[in-house]
Enzyme design. Structure first.
Site, PDB file in Angstrom:
ATOM      1  N   GLU A   1      37.803  41.523  45.314  1.00 46.22           N
ATOM      2  CA  GLU A   1      36.941  42.653  44.933  1.00 46.22           C
ATOM      3  C   GLU A   1      35.536  42.133  44.605  1.00 46.22           C
ATOM      4  O   GLU A   1      35.413  41.119  43.917  1.00 46.22           O
ATOM      5  CB  GLU A   1      37.578  43.298  43.688  1.00 46.22           C
ATOM      6  CG  GLU A   1      36.868  44.481  43.119  1.00 46.22           C
ATOM      7  CD  GLU A   1      37.585  44.973  41.852  1.00 46.22           C
ATOM      8  OE1 GLU A   1      37.914  46.152  41.803  1.00 46.22           O
ATOM      9  OE2 GLU A   1      37.813  44.166  40.917  1.00 46.22           O
TER      10      GLU A   1
ATOM     11  N   HIS B   1      32.249  41.415  42.732  1.00 48.31           N
ATOM     12  CA  HIS B   1      31.923  41.307  41.301  1.00 48.31           C
ATOM     13  C   HIS B   1      30.430  41.068  41.123  1.00 48.31           C
ATOM     14  O   HIS B   1      30.021  40.256  40.293  1.00 48.31           O
ATOM     15  CB  HIS B   1      32.724  40.176  40.659  1.00 48.31           C
ATOM     16  CG  HIS B   1      34.126  40.567  40.289  1.00 48.31           C
ATOM     17  ND1 HIS B   1      35.111  40.758  41.231  1.00 48.31           N
ATOM     18  CD2 HIS B   1      34.713  40.826  39.085  1.00 48.31           C
ATOM     19  CE1 HIS B   1      36.240  41.109  40.617  1.00 48.31           C
ATOM     20  NE2 HIS B   1      36.026  41.156  39.329  1.00 48.31           N
TER      21      HIS B   1
ATOM     22  N   ASP C   1      39.323  38.037  39.852  1.00 45.47           N
ATOM     23  CA  ASP C   1      40.568  38.683  39.397  1.00 45.47           C
ATOM     24  C   ASP C   1      41.808  37.869  39.774  1.00 45.47           C
ATOM     25  O   ASP C   1      42.890  38.089  39.220  1.00 45.47           O
ATOM     26  CB  ASP C   1      40.684  40.096  39.983  1.00 45.47           C
ATOM     27  CG  ASP C   1      39.656  41.055  39.395  1.00 45.47           C
ATOM     28  OD1 ASP C   1      38.801  40.615  38.606  1.00 45.47           O
ATOM     29  OD2 ASP C   1      39.703  42.254  39.742  1.00 45.47           O
TER      30      ASP C   1
ATOM     31  N   HIS D   1      43.588  42.357  37.304  1.00 44.53           N
ATOM     32  CA  HIS D   1      42.859  43.471  37.931  1.00 44.53           C
ATOM     33  C   HIS D   1      43.431  44.773  37.367  1.00 44.53           C
ATOM     34  O   HIS D   1      44.598  45.111  37.609  1.00 44.53           O
ATOM     35  CB  HIS D   1      43.057  43.368  39.452  1.00 44.53           C
ATOM     36  CG  HIS D   1      42.482  44.470  40.274  1.00 44.53           C
ATOM     37  ND1 HIS D   1      41.134  44.731  40.352  1.00 44.53           N
ATOM     38  CD2 HIS D   1      43.087  45.380  41.099  1.00 44.53           C
ATOM     39  CE1 HIS D   1      40.937  45.747  41.188  1.00 44.53           C
ATOM     40  NE2 HIS D   1      42.099  46.160  41.640  1.00 44.53           N
TER      41      HIS D   1
ATOM     42  N   GLU E   1      43.408  47.888  37.954  1.00 43.32           N
ATOM     43  CA  GLU E   1      44.035  48.907  38.797  1.00 43.32           C
ATOM     44  C   GLU E   1      45.488  48.577  39.180  1.00 43.32           C
ATOM     45  O   GLU E   1      46.236  49.451  39.613  1.00 43.32           O
ATOM     46  CB  GLU E   1      43.206  49.122  40.074  1.00 43.32           C
ATOM     47  CG  GLU E   1      41.869  49.829  39.862  1.00 43.32           C
ATOM     48  CD  GLU E   1      40.725  48.875  39.535  1.00 43.32           C
ATOM     49  OE1 GLU E   1      40.962  47.803  38.930  1.00 43.32           O
ATOM     50  OE2 GLU E   1      39.577  49.213  39.874  1.00 43.32           O
TER      51      GLU E   1
ATOM     52  N   HIS F   1      33.325  45.157  34.277  1.00 44.93           N
ATOM     53  CA  HIS F   1      33.564  44.664  35.643  1.00 44.93           C
ATOM     54  C   HIS F   1      32.358  43.870  36.123  1.00 44.93           C
ATOM     55  O   HIS F   1      31.285  44.451  36.326  1.00 44.93           O
ATOM     56  CB  HIS F   1      33.851  45.824  36.594  1.00 44.93           C
ATOM     57  CG  HIS F   1      33.933  45.385  38.023  1.00 44.93           C
ATOM     58  ND1 HIS F   1      35.015  44.691  38.521  1.00 44.93           N
ATOM     59  CD2 HIS F   1      33.045  45.473  39.039  1.00 44.93           C
ATOM     60  CE1 HIS F   1      34.791  44.391  39.785  1.00 44.93           C
ATOM     61  NE2 HIS F   1      33.603  44.844  40.121  1.00 44.93           N
TER      62      HIS F   1
ATOM     63  N   GLU G   1      33.909  38.580  32.509  1.00 46.11           N
ATOM     64  CA  GLU G   1      34.405  37.859  33.687  1.00 46.11           C
ATOM     65  C   GLU G   1      33.433  36.756  34.123  1.00 46.11           C
ATOM     66  O   GLU G   1      33.855  35.680  34.545  1.00 46.11           O
ATOM     67  CB  GLU G   1      34.642  38.833  34.852  1.00 46.11           C
ATOM     68  CG  GLU G   1      35.859  39.712  34.643  1.00 46.11           C
ATOM     69  CD  GLU G   1      36.060  40.695  35.776  1.00 46.11           C
ATOM     70  OE1 GLU G   1      37.170  40.732  36.332  1.00 46.11           O
ATOM     71  OE2 GLU G   1      35.111  41.444  36.099  1.00 46.11           O
TER      72      GLU G   1
HETATM   73 ZN    ZN Z   1      37.415  41.686  37.876  1.00 49.70          ZN
HETATM   74 MN    MN Z   2      39.187  44.105  39.284  1.00 46.95          MN
END
Ligand code: ZN
Ligand code: MN
Length: 252
Positions: free
Chosen positions: A33, A35, A44, A120, A122, A176, A181
């Protein structure tokens, strides 16, 4: 230093450690994903993988399974959205079935305890479903299997949050590609972060609903939901130390 990664072991050594069924298998699950322009596509995956390895090294009879890199579809309000180039996701049913199949293969080797370390947001509900189906399936066959499920950020205390976000914390929902992160990645994989490309964005605000198809105007063009510019490796270490210690304390 002991190697805790299953993929680096030979089958005979793996069999000797796992056949009695008292070894805990840690499975990191992440996502590919975006970032932001300052960071690689894989925080992630790399963050839960790193945490899992450190936990296994400190723990008693724990091994780390190869990570599941693809995760459930990035959502605009938690991951920027599934429309960004590079964000590469699978459906919930695929993720659930894949995690279930992987866990079942480990059960068939004799393993009975698992820790899913999610990186992650989701993924969460599909990991619940995979775990629930696995334990029910095994119970019907007279096997007692236990699956622990955690997201590493749930081990971060308010005290650490106040140190990492001295100007005030805007909430987990928009962390995010932001300070959290980015700081961890600066600590564990600095070669995958380029802070000269970090874009300072205002904390994202969203309407109290989702819309499909997604509306890209809801998200800053850089793709992060909050600003990464105040990220440091020192903050990353603080977060990681607490997560690793907390997971070992609860689950070793
Ligand atoms: Zn992430
Ligand atoms: Mn994520």
């Amino acid at each position: 230093m002991k190697d805790v990664k299953i993929e680096n072991m030979d089958w005979v050594s793996y069999k000797e450690i796992t056949e009695s069924g008292d070894c805990k298998i840690i499975l990191p699950v992440g996502a590919i994903e975006q970032h932001g322009p300052h960071m690689s596509l894989n925080p992630d995956v790399l963050i839960p993988s790193y945490i899992s390895e450190q936990v296994a090294k400190k723990g008693n009879k724990m091994l780390v399974a190869p990570a599941i890199s693809y995760g459930y579809k990035s959502q605009v309000k938690s991951g920027g959205g599934n429309f960004f180039p590079g964000t590469t996701c699978v459906s919930g049913s695929s993720l659930e079935q894949y995690v279930y199949d992987v866990l079942l293969a480990y059960v068939n080797h004799g393993n009975r305890e698992f820790i899913l370390v999610n990186g992650h947001f989701e993924n969460s509900v599909y990991l619940c479903e995979a775990a629930d189906k696995l334990v029910n399936h095994c119970e019907l066959r007279g096997m007692k299997v236990k699956v622990y499920l955690l997201s590493y950020w749930d081990f971060i205390s308010d005290d650490t949050i106040s140190k990492v976000f001295p100007d005030g914390f805007t909430g987990w929902a928009i962390e995010h590609g932001g300070v959290l992160e980015t700081s961890i990645m600066l600590k564990i994989h600095p070669e995958l972060v380029d802070m000269t490309k970090a874009v300072d964005v205002e904390p994202a605000t969203f309407p109290p609903y989702d819309v499909f198809p997604s509306d890209p105007s809801w998200i800053a063009p850089s793709g992060t939901l909050s600003s990464p510019v105040k990220a440091t490796a020192e903050k990353g270490k603080l977060i990681l130390d607490e997560c690793i210690e907390g997971i070992v304390k609860h689950l070793n």
